[in-house]
Design an enzyme around this catalytic site. Structure first.
Site, PDB file in Angstrom:
ATOM      1  N   THR A 214      13.160 -27.664  -3.213  1.00 23.02           N
ATOM      2  CA  THR A 214      13.790 -27.679  -1.680  1.00 23.02           C
ATOM      3  C   THR A 214      15.008 -28.118  -1.883  1.00 23.02           C
ATOM      4  O   THR A 214      15.558 -29.085  -2.634  1.00 23.02           O
ATOM      5  CB  THR A 214      12.824 -28.448  -0.811  1.00 23.02           C
TER       6      THR A 214
ATOM      7  N   CYS B  62      22.047 -22.223   5.440  1.00 23.38           N
ATOM      8  CA  CYS B  62      22.600 -21.168   4.693  1.00 23.38           C
ATOM      9  C   CYS B  62      22.878 -19.888   5.546  1.00 23.38           C
ATOM     10  O   CYS B  62      24.005 -18.978   4.987  1.00 23.38           O
ATOM     11  CB  CYS B  62      21.956 -20.810   3.445  1.00 23.38           C
TER      12      CYS B  62
ATOM     13  N   VAL C 117       2.180  37.926  -5.697  1.00 20.68           N
ATOM     14  CA  VAL C 117       2.584  38.076  -7.420  1.00 20.68           C
ATOM     15  C   VAL C 117       3.786  38.944  -7.900  1.00 20.68           C
ATOM     16  O   VAL C 117       3.773  40.050  -7.109  1.00 20.68           O
ATOM     17  CB  VAL C 117       1.128  38.170  -8.096  1.00 20.68           C
TER      18      VAL C 117
ATOM     19  N   HIS D  15     -12.273  37.602  -8.295  1.00 16.18           N
ATOM     20  CA  HIS D  15     -11.536  36.406  -7.219  1.00 16.18           C
ATOM     21  C   HIS D  15     -12.972  35.934  -6.732  1.00 16.18           C
ATOM     22  O   HIS D  15     -12.979  34.604  -6.463  1.00 16.18           O
ATOM     23  CB  HIS D  15     -11.179  37.382  -6.021  1.00 16.18           C
TER      24      HIS D  15
END
Ligand code: NAD
Ligand code: FE2
Length: 887
Positions: free
Chosen positions: A141, A276, A634, A679
């Site tokens: 600290t 700070c 395709v 398919h």
């Protein structure tokens, strides 16, 4: 130097600043073994306490925290006084406020916050988070907030069930000890295990190092200057270090100037600026700089003369990097007096004019952090200049910490925020109190301000309980939701073509192949269209490539149709899908859209999703590809087949009229029919198969086994053609959602390489791939929705519907045999050799074929993950004709 020295310090005395380095005291002899043994005992006590702490539940922990908060709150003034007395820094009233923030604000934030056990449950995503303590935390600290930081860290540690060992700044040992005493008494009375809150109270650096390396210390939590941050980070242990700041504040001409002046004065005088995040340099737009200065003066700021600046610099920063401790934390009149000049007794802060020129500013000694009521003042000629000056300030020791901007113009806030690298960017608020969180904003209350990697921290957050927990994520297995998508309308059966009459259009383009044009199909279609503005593109050959697509796009670009009718086999429909895509989106690139993917839901290829300007109607003249309903197209690219897949490619309407397929010669009937069967048989075992797609697969297969031989024997059998046309579309609906598999990957590879028709290539591999998928996989396909390897059972289920069989194995065998018998019955070539491929050519091509097949997207949904070696084996088996039915 002792704390008495600090208070007695005269203007000529200098010493290193304690803020950046809490242990600067000249080292005594190395600590004795006795001393280290004592320290070890403290750590061992902490370890025992941590173990016990871990057994407490949330309620017990909250009772301890509440007791600590109350005790700290009551002791706030007493501890503030002690801090001033010991350090000689700061302002009593402000230290009291800091202690309140560290107890009351923190307590309010922690109230009801879960830090023990299950802290978060997300049922929808199957995620549970469980919090665990870290163990023993070593806390360093600072001298600047010597009691508030201790209160805050001790309470946060208790809330997270961690034992904490404090190692305070040597200038603030007594007030740390007193804070800990007060908290410990309250906490232990409320049930905190003894040893969970302790201080290691001496200033020997070697003891700190010993603790940094101590195997029983689990975590180092530093608030301090750059040196101690670097030391802690070098200790090689998990930790969180936060360092110093140097906060710039930019005041834009649109700001509320008098409000800004008050805020800055509140903040810069707060605890005499020994905090700070306090403002260090104020950068003000030229237009308002004089008004701002006048307001500062009216409110109690003193503008330093050049001589006074010199005196101050010499006094505070006269010895290189070290700051004169006598300059720290004094109120303005005292500071001035110590520096050798006088200001009015009620002066709040000293304003130091700094150069506007960025180079000169960079070299100015007052650009750094000033833990004293001294504020740099810079005039900015533009927003860019102001922001650049702010960035410069942060680069002098303030990176990652805090900054502020005052502006009413949101664009200025944005420009500032994106340029300045600080963890906190406060808008129209004071930094010193604002950064601590909870007073001026909803930042998390803290006395540990993460500075990011810029400042040696692992976080830019306001540190609190989150960073002091080990969080375990319990992630339940999740099966992602699936879908079933089909085109809006499908017309089927003989006469379906008539529905074209209802399609609105002004300008239509018919895409087709040269043969259809000669067969008269095009005139038939043209006669049903509502418009006379009909253009025909009839250049699509089988297995279309990108060149034909480009030529089609040129036509579409020229005639700007609102309707495209694709009339032909899969080749035509696929080409038309691509033509519409590149006509509507000329900016799209084929190689971007065919980018490979692992999961179609996560892929990178980004198909445009805006509504189409051109309607696409697909009119298949073969019964096989399902392209009329599918999201795939395709294309042949060089020697490869590339697949575009996206639901934006699905035609808006499918017209499945079997009459158009009557003209198919037997070979085409068979090729396209076997494509449809493939398919159905691939989609049924796909890792994306669902009850929806299964239904379509089963019905399609049933129809094909029955109707394909009939259509083959008698091309004019309309009933058989009707069944086949419907079957092909049903299979298309299945694979549009479940996709295909390795059979298609192999067929694409050899089809493109040797010019074999797609369905024919599928047929060659079908018996091989069925067996391959039915066998125990050498490598499984990771798929959340596919928990057991069900491919063999799925084949059996389909087989039973079509061929019967009592046991699954029997049904599966019948299916496989049925496929082979069908292929033979249809005179299909059963090998690549029989399809006309020469052996040496095949062998030369094999390694590349295997890689091409491996990269094919169709594999992504195959039930087992094909290894390149296995694909190579399947290809070789396909060349020779593979397994003949061995049953
Ligand atoms: N998009 C998809 O979902 C999908 C699915 C599977 C296959 N495909 C692709 O489809 C293509 C194969 O399509 P296909 O099997 O329909 O063949 P095709 O479109 O390549 O046509 C083959 C030949 O048959 C002729 N033809 C078409 N219909 C006819 C008819 N009724 N009478 C006489 N001749 C006719 C054509 O003019 C062509 O010369 C391949 O490129 C394949 O990759 C696409
Ligand atoms: Fe296909």
């Amino acid at each position: 130097m002792t704390e008495t020295d600090v208070r007695r310090a005269t203007p000529t005395e200098t010493a290193p600043v304690p803020e950046p380095e809490p242990h600067p005291v000249p080292e005594a002899a190395t600590p004795s073994d006795v001393r280290l043994a004592e320290v070890d005992l403290l750590v061992e006590r902490a370890t025992d306490a941590a173990r016990e702490f871990r057994t407490l539940d949330q309620q017990q922990v909250d009772a301890i925290v509440a007791a600590m908060v109350r005790a700290g709150l009551r002791a706030a003034p007493q501890l503030a006084e002690l801090a001033i007395e010991e350090t000689g820094f700061g302002v009593f009233e402000d230290k009291v406020v800091k202690n309140y923030v560290a107890t009351e604000f923190l307590g309010d934030y922690l109230h009801d916050r879960r830090t023990v056990g299950v802290i978060e449950e997300d049922a929808e995503h199957g995620i549970v988070r469980i919090a665990e303590p870290i163990g023993v935390v070593l806390a360093i600290t600072p001298v600047t907030n010597p009691t508030s930081t201790v209160l805050y860290k001790a309470i946060v540690a208790a809330k997270t069930r961690n034992a904490i060992l404090f190692r305070p700044s040597p200038y603030a040992v007594r007030c740390c000890e007193r804070s800990v005493e007060i908290l410990r008494e309250a906490a232990e009375a409320a049930g905190m295990p003894p040893g969970a809150l302790q201080v290691v109270p001496d200033s020997e650096r070697a003891v700190t190092h010993h603790l940094f390396r101590h195997p029983l210390v689990d975590f180092i939590w530093v608030t301090g200057g750059p040196k101690i941050v670097a030391l802690a980070n070098a200790a090689g242990k998990p930790g969180l270090s936060v360092g110093p700041g140097n906060a710039p504040v930019y005041v834009h001409r649109t700001a509320d100037l008098s409000g800004a002046v008050v805020d800055i004065l509140i903040s810069k005088t707060f605890d005499a600026s020994v905090i700070c995040p306090a403002e260090q340099t104020c950068i003000v737009d030229d237009e308002v700089a004089d008004t701002m200065l006048a307001e500062f003066a009216r409110m109690g700021a003193h503008l330093l003369t050049p001589d006074q600046v010199d005196l101050l610099v010499a006094f505070a920063f006269g010895s290189g990097d070290a700051v004169n401790m006598a300059a720290l934390g004094q109120q303005a009149p005292q500071l001035a007096a110590r520096a050798g000049f006088e200001v009015a007794a009620d002066t709040k802060i000293l304003l130091a004019p700094l150069p506007s020129d960025l180079d000169a500013l960079a070299g100015h000694p007052l650009l750094r952090e000033k833990l004293m009521p001294v504020l740099g003042f810079v005039r900015a000629s533009s927003v860019e200049h102001g922001v650049a000056a702010a960035v410069l300030v942060t680069e002098r020791g303030g990176l990652g910490h805090t900054s502020a901007v005052y502006a009413r113009d949101p664009a200025v806030v944005d420009a500032f925020s994106s340029a300045v690298r600080t963890g906190r960017i406060l808008v129209n608020a004071p930094t010193a109190v604002g950064a601590l969180g909870g007073v001026y904003n909803s930042l998390t209350p803290t006395f540990s301000l993460g500075c990011g990697t810029w400042g040696g921290s692992t976080t830019t957050e306001n540190v609190n309980v989150t960073q002091l927990l080990n969080v375990k994520t319990v992630s339940r297995r999740r099966t992602p939701p699936q879908w079933f998508r089909v085109p809006s309308t499908t017309y089927f059966n003989a006469g379906a073509l008539d529905n074209l009459r209802d399609v609105e259009c002004e300008v239509a383009v018919i895409v087709t192949d040269p043969d259809s044009e000669t067969r008269g199909v095009i005139d038939l279609v043209r006669g049903k269209l509502r418009t006379s503005h009909v253009h025909v593109f009839s250049e699509v050959e089988a297995e279309p490539d990108e060149h034909v697509v480009r030529r089609g796009v040129e036509l579409l670009d020229r005639v700007r149709p609102d309707l495209v009718v694709a009339v032909g086999g899969g080749s035509v429909i696929d080409a038309a899908k691509a033509m519409r895509l590149f006509h509507e989106h000329p900016e799209q690139q084929l190689d971007e859209l065919t980018l490979p993917f692992l999961d179609p839901r996560k892929r990178m290829a980004d198909f445009p999703q805006d509504p189409h300007t051109v309607r696409l109607v697909a009119v298949p003249t073969t019964a096989g590809t399902g392209s009329e309903v599918s999201p795939a197209a395709v294309l042949t690219v060089g020697t490869r087949k590339e697949t575009l897949v996206d639901y934006s490619l699905v035609p808006d309407m499918a017209v499945v009229d079997p009459v158009l397929t009557l003209s198919m010669p037997p070979e085409l009937t068979v090729d396209s029919g076997i494509d449809a069967l493939t398919h159905a048989l691939e989609a049924v075992v796909s890792i994306f198969a669902s009850p929806y797609t299964d239904a379509f697969c089963v019905q399609a297969a049933r129809l094909i086994f029955d109707a394909l031989p009939r259509a083959y024997d008698d091309p004019g059998d309309l009933a058989a053609r009707t069944d086949m046309a419907n079957a092909a579309t049903l299979a298309g609906l299945a694979f549009s959602n479940a996709f295909v598999g390795t059979n298609h990957a192999l067929a694409h590879a050899v089809g493109a390489r040797f010019g074999i028709a797609h369905g024919r290539a599928n047929g060659i591999f079908l018996p091989l791939v069925l067996r391959y998928n039915a066998a125990l996989p050498s490598k499984f396909m990771p798929a959340p929705g596919y928990s057991a390897y069900v491919a063999p059972d799925k084949y059996a289920q389909l087989g039973r519907v079509v061929f019967g069989g009592r046991e699954p194995e029997e049904s599966r065998r019948r299916l496989f045999r049925g496929v082979e018998s069908l292929l033979d019955r249809l005179d299909m070539p059963r090998s690549l050799r029989a399809a006309g491929v020469a052996q040496d050519e095949f062998e030369r091509a094999l390694p590349e074929l295997a890689m091409t097949a491996f990269e094919d997207l169709s594999n992504r949904t195959n039930p087992r993950m094909p290894l390149v070696r296995e694909l190579s084996e399947l290809l070789s088996a396909g060349f020779d004709g593979g397994v003949r039915d061995a049953h």
